[in-house]
Structures are given as structure tokens and as C-alpha cells.
Write an enzyme that holds these catalytic residues in place. Sequence first.
Site, PDB file in Angstrom:
ATOM      1  N   LEU A 193      57.094 -47.602 -52.647  1.00  0.00           N
ATOM      2  CA  LEU A 193      57.559 -47.938 -51.310  1.00  0.00           C
ATOM      3  C   LEU A 193      56.391 -48.625 -50.618  1.00  0.00           C
ATOM      4  CD1 LEU A 193      59.994 -47.638 -49.397  1.00  0.00           C
ATOM      5  CD2 LEU A 193      59.057 -45.439 -48.662  1.00  0.00           C
ATOM      6  N   ASP A 194      56.633 -49.791 -50.061  1.00  0.00           N
ATOM      7  CA  ASP A 194      55.588 -50.605 -49.442  1.00  0.00           C
ATOM      8  C   ASP A 194      54.753 -49.769 -48.459  1.00  0.00           C
ATOM      9  OD1 ASP A 194      54.481 -52.571 -47.376  1.00  0.00           O
ATOM     10  OD2 ASP A 194      55.312 -53.940 -48.851  1.00  0.00           O
ATOM     11  N   PRO A 195      53.416 -49.973 -48.429  1.00  0.00           N
ATOM     12  CA  PRO A 195      52.580 -49.231 -47.468  1.00  0.00           C
ATOM     13  C   PRO A 195      53.047 -49.377 -46.018  1.00  0.00           C
ATOM     14  CG  PRO A 195      51.173 -50.298 -49.070  1.00  0.00           C
ATOM     15  CD  PRO A 195      52.580 -50.792 -49.334  1.00  0.00           C
ATOM     16  N   LEU A 196      53.639 -50.527 -45.678  1.00  0.00           N
ATOM     17  CA  LEU A 196      54.108 -50.754 -44.311  1.00  0.00           C
ATOM     18  C   LEU A 196      55.512 -50.211 -44.080  1.00  0.00           C
ATOM     19  CD1 LEU A 196      52.752 -54.367 -43.704  1.00  0.00           C
ATOM     20  CD2 LEU A 196      51.789 -52.197 -42.952  1.00  0.00           C
ATOM     21  N   ALA A 197      56.070 -49.539 -45.083  1.00  0.00           N
ATOM     22  CA  ALA A 197      57.386 -48.908 -44.951  1.00  0.00           C
ATOM     23  C   ALA A 197      57.220 -47.398 -44.891  1.00  0.00           C
ATOM     24  CB  ALA A 197      58.273 -49.294 -46.128  1.00  0.00           C
TER      25      ALA A 197
END
EC number: 5.4.99.25
Length: 333
Positions: free
Chosen positions: A49-53
Amino acid sequence: MHAPRTRVQRRPVHGVLLLDKPLGLSSNDALQKAKWLLRAEKAGHTGTLDPLATGVLPLCFGAATKFSQLQLDAPKTYEAVALLGVTTATGDAEGDVLECCEVLPEHLTPERLVAVQQQFTGPISQVPPMHSALKKDGKALYEYARAGIAVEREARQVVIHALKLELIQTEKAQAAIKMIVTCSKGTYIRTLGEDIGAALGVGAHLTFLRRIDTGGLGVERCVTLAQLEAMDEAQRLACVLPPESLLVGHTRVTLDGDNAARFLSGVRRRGPWPDASAVAVFGDQPAALLGVGHIVGGELVPGRLLSPLEIQQILEGTPHSASMAHSGTLEKL
């Protein structure tokens, strides 16, 4: 002098921790933190899961890692916000601004929103973004992007199972689109936001991304790292769901002692069962998950199996009761 570091005594933990991943932390960092808090021997996650998510990140421990691929392949649901009129190098708020466009009322009529929503529902083609972990010649695309190198990428087919678009305004009164997206694996929500902005004629980039469901595991069941840190050890272990929590939608088959032992040895069993592509197999005495398989022509074919040691450790030390296997986690029982 520094005090000597205390070595963490690892132990077998078998099950699934539904983590609400925080903003800014990579999936692997979140996994390692949870693994340390649980003192678990073996762990893995079900896709990055994307760090910004933020949002649902199922973490698998012990025997549950054998079923992590099921979640990798499962549909995902996201909530996202795309700011209209501004495109960036990364497709999100972290990238340099590439272009700004005035957003006019004629860009955002109800008819255009409906048309764009229909355009991006169903099978669609996506070009993976440069700022992604997809590999080219052994290197992640984001490594090329950081070096200022653009790499040609082939479009990939993904499926948007459901898409809802809603026109909203930010705190600064900027036009934005709120998206609720249920999609197949491999879908880039940043790219979807960019493509929707382009289809509206104004461009866009994501400012918010949250995964709210993966394979039937919803964010309302998740625990945060901050909550885990505040718990004692027994409370942390109580958050670990049984491995069969990953088997949502599997048909349940229960075998008696002799058939269970043979199934665990990889031997096919015959029985009065209808064909089923996904089966969760349990023993009856004791009631314990044995593994997964499929049924064809009345024959139960073994797939991924637990070891006798894993089954014993689950029965002896897992913090949840066997009754959870009957609590609605599995469908079609």
C-alpha cells in the site's frame, strides 16, 4: 555507554492482523513494526500500500502467509480525492506541479461526470506511472524517475468493478472529485485520477487515498499501530484473527480423522460434494483448519496445506477460539 539492546524472544503466531496503515509509512515498515510488537517468527503482507495511502493492510503471520496470495488477487475498494486543474510529476501532492488549468462550470456538468464515470467503469487500459514499484530490467520505475529517465511502459488491462464520482470543494474552495473505486489487482488509483482529470479536460492529481476494503475485509475491523502499542501482550494477540479469515467466500468442507490425515498428506478424498473452485478444509476432531483445495467430480483436491506442527500450535496457542471459524468469516457454510 549505550545500554545493551534487549533481544526480542520470537514465538509462533498464526493468523491475520487487519492493520489500518498510517500515512507516510511503507507497507514493509508497518509489517516489521507489527511483527516486533507481536514477537512473531514469520510474517508477510498481502501486497504493498503506497506510503501516501492509509487503510486496510492485512498482515499475515505464520500459517496465514500460505494464503496471502488470495488477498493479493482480491478486488480492492478505495476512497480517493483528486484535485482538479493541477497535474503533477507523480500524480499526487508530492510531485512538482507540471501544469495548471482553470476549472470552469462547463467542465463539470452532471452530464459530463456521468459520461466520465461510465467511461472508466469496466475493463480499462492503464499506463503504469513512472513513480511506481513496477520493475523494468530489474529496477523499480521510481528509480528511473528519480534519475530523470523516462521509461516506455506498456498499457495494462485492469477492471473497475464500480466507480462513484462526486464533485466536492476543498477547504480552499478548489474543485475536486471524490472517488469510491472498487477495482481489480494492479489498478493504479493515481493514474485513474489523472485519467479522469484528463477526460474532464482540466487535469488532476490525488490529494487523498485510503483503502477501505480488500477481499471483503473492511477498514472498520482494523486496528492502528498506535492502538497496538498501547495494548499489553494479551490484547495484541487477541487482535490476531484466525488464518481462515483470509478465506472469505470459500466453501467449507469438514473431514473426519482418517480423511483429514490423508488430506494433510496430499491425498485426494472422494465425497458427496458439488464442484467448487475454492474450498476451506477443516478437521472435525479437533475442529481446525487443514488447508485449501478445490472439488471436481466429487473429488477434493488438496492445495495449500498447513503442517501438523502449525495446526498444533494454532490449537495450543492462538488467542482466538475455534468457534470463530463458525462466526460468519466463511461464506457458503
